[in-house]
Design a protein around this motif. Structure first.
Motif, short mmCIF file in Angstrom:
data_model
loop_
_atom_site.label_atom_id
_atom_site.label_comp_id
_atom_site.label_asym_id
_atom_site.label_seq_id
_atom_site.Cartn_x
_atom_site.Cartn_y
_atom_site.Cartn_z
N ARG A 9 60.27 19.09 73.95
CA ARG A 9 59.15 19.85 74.52
C ARG A 9 57.89 18.97 74.58
N THR A 10 57.59 18.26 73.51
CA THR A 10 56.40 17.41 73.45
C THR A 10 56.47 16.32 74.52
N SER A 11 57.61 15.64 74.64
CA SER A 11 57.69 14.53 75.60
C SER A 11 57.65 15.05 77.04
N LEU A 12 58.25 16.20 77.29
CA LEU A 12 58.24 16.74 78.66
C LEU A 12 56.87 17.29 79.04
N ARG A 13 56.14 17.83 78.09
CA ARG A 13 54.77 18.27 78.38
C ARG A 13 53.90 17.06 78.72
N GLU A 14 54.08 15.97 78.00
CA GLU A 14 53.33 14.75 78.31
C GLU A 14 53.67 14.25 79.70
N ARG A 15 54.96 14.35 80.07
CA ARG A 15 55.42 13.89 81.37
C ARG A 15 54.73 14.66 82.51
N ARG A 16 54.67 15.99 82.38
CA ARG A 16 54.07 16.77 83.47
C ARG A 16 52.55 16.65 83.48
N ARG A 17 51.95 16.47 82.29
CA ARG A 17 50.48 16.31 82.25
C ARG A 17 50.04 14.97 82.82
N ALA A 18 50.96 14.01 82.88
CA ALA A 18 50.63 12.68 83.41
C ALA A 18 50.51 12.66 84.93
N LEU A 19 50.93 13.74 85.60
CA LEU A 19 50.85 13.79 87.06
C LEU A 19 49.38 13.89 87.48
N SER A 20 49.03 13.19 88.55
CA SER A 20 47.65 13.24 89.04
C SER A 20 47.38 14.56 89.74
N ALA A 21 46.10 14.85 89.98
CA ALA A 21 45.72 16.08 90.68
C ALA A 21 46.37 16.12 92.06
N ASP A 22 46.39 14.98 92.77
CA ASP A 22 47.02 14.94 94.09
C ASP A 22 48.52 15.22 94.00
N GLN A 23 49.18 14.65 92.99
CA GLN A 23 50.62 14.90 92.81
C GLN A 23 50.88 16.37 92.52
N GLN A 24 49.98 16.98 91.76
CA GLN A 24 50.13 18.40 91.43
C GLN A 24 50.01 19.26 92.70
N VAL A 25 49.01 18.97 93.52
CA VAL A 25 48.80 19.74 94.76
C VAL A 25 50.01 19.59 95.67
N SER A 26 50.44 18.36 95.86
CA SER A 26 51.59 18.07 96.71
C SER A 26 52.84 18.78 96.19
N ALA A 27 53.05 18.77 94.88
CA ALA A 27 54.22 19.43 94.28
C ALA A 27 54.20 20.92 94.56
N GLY A 28 53.04 21.55 94.46
CA GLY A 28 52.93 22.98 94.72
C GLY A 28 53.25 23.31 96.17
N GLU A 29 52.84 22.44 97.09
CA GLU A 29 53.14 22.65 98.52
C GLU A 29 54.63 22.51 98.79
N MET A 30 55.25 21.48 98.19
CA MET A 30 56.69 21.27 98.40
C MET A 30 57.51 22.39 97.76
#
Length: 194
Positions: A9-30
């Motif tokens: 859980r700790t390592s996967l939370r770090e993985r998703r928090r490392a995404l940039s704001a642009d990557q987050q926006v793009s991911a939500g659109e996809m």
């Protein structure tokens, strides 16, 4: 040696928090592109979503699509202090939100009656990690597992986990209380668990 659920859980939370704001926006659109034409959505009216927190994939674009399609959306609300169950309140563009004890916005319980979880058609479930078999690792509170334990013997609602593709691991260790997902949707594909 198998990694513990809390270390995973700790390592996967770090993985998703490392995404940039642009990557987050793009991911939500996809994510919206992948889900918008699926029968689970087109055939459903009452759909529970969530407000992204702690790097979770955001269903915001999907929410706007659902609203524009005439669907009714609902947000989870933590029942009371000490409770481990979720209630679901209708979510409209003008719904006032308050912060819960985890700092996540949710509708106030003061003004509206919740919909019984059994009346929901689809529930989009946030997660920390998943595998291709549709096993989900949550945040550890057990809120969704407790609230939807009845789905072991019920056809509705359909539970679909939402995640970034980077949250996929080879295998999620499962506990007896874990509730199975019908599928997992990410920013790159849909994994059917059935």
């Amino acid at each position: 040696m198998m990694i513990s659920r809390s270390d995973l859980r700790t390592s996967l939370r770090e993985r998703r928090r490392a995404l940039s704001a642009d990557q987050q926006v793009s991911a939500g659109e996809m994510l919206c592109d992948i889900l918008s034409s699926r029968a689970e959505l087109t055939d459903s009216q009452h759909i529970a979503i969530y407000i992204a927190n702690d790097g979770e994939i955001s269903p915001e674009v999907l929410r706007d699509f659902l609203w524009s399609s005439g669907k009714q959306c609902y947000l989870p609300v933590i029942a009371q202090r000490g409770s481990k169950n979720l209630l679901f309140i209708e979510y409209l563009p003008d719904t006032p939100l308050v912060l819960n004890r985890f700092g996540i916005p949710e509708p106030s319980l003061k003004t509206v009656r919740p919909i019984p979880p059994e009346k929901l058609d689809v529930v989009f479930v946030p997660l920390t990690g998943f595998d291709e078999a549709g096993r989900r690792l949550g945040m550890g509170g057990g809120f969704y597992d407790r609230t939807f334990a009845f789905t072991r013997s019920a056809e509705k609602p359909i539970l679909i986990g939402l995640a970034h593709e980077c949250q996929k691991v080879e295998s999620i260790p499962v506990e007896h209380w874990d509730i199975a997902m019908a599928g997992i949707a990410t920013d790159s594909r849909y994994y059917s668990a059935t």
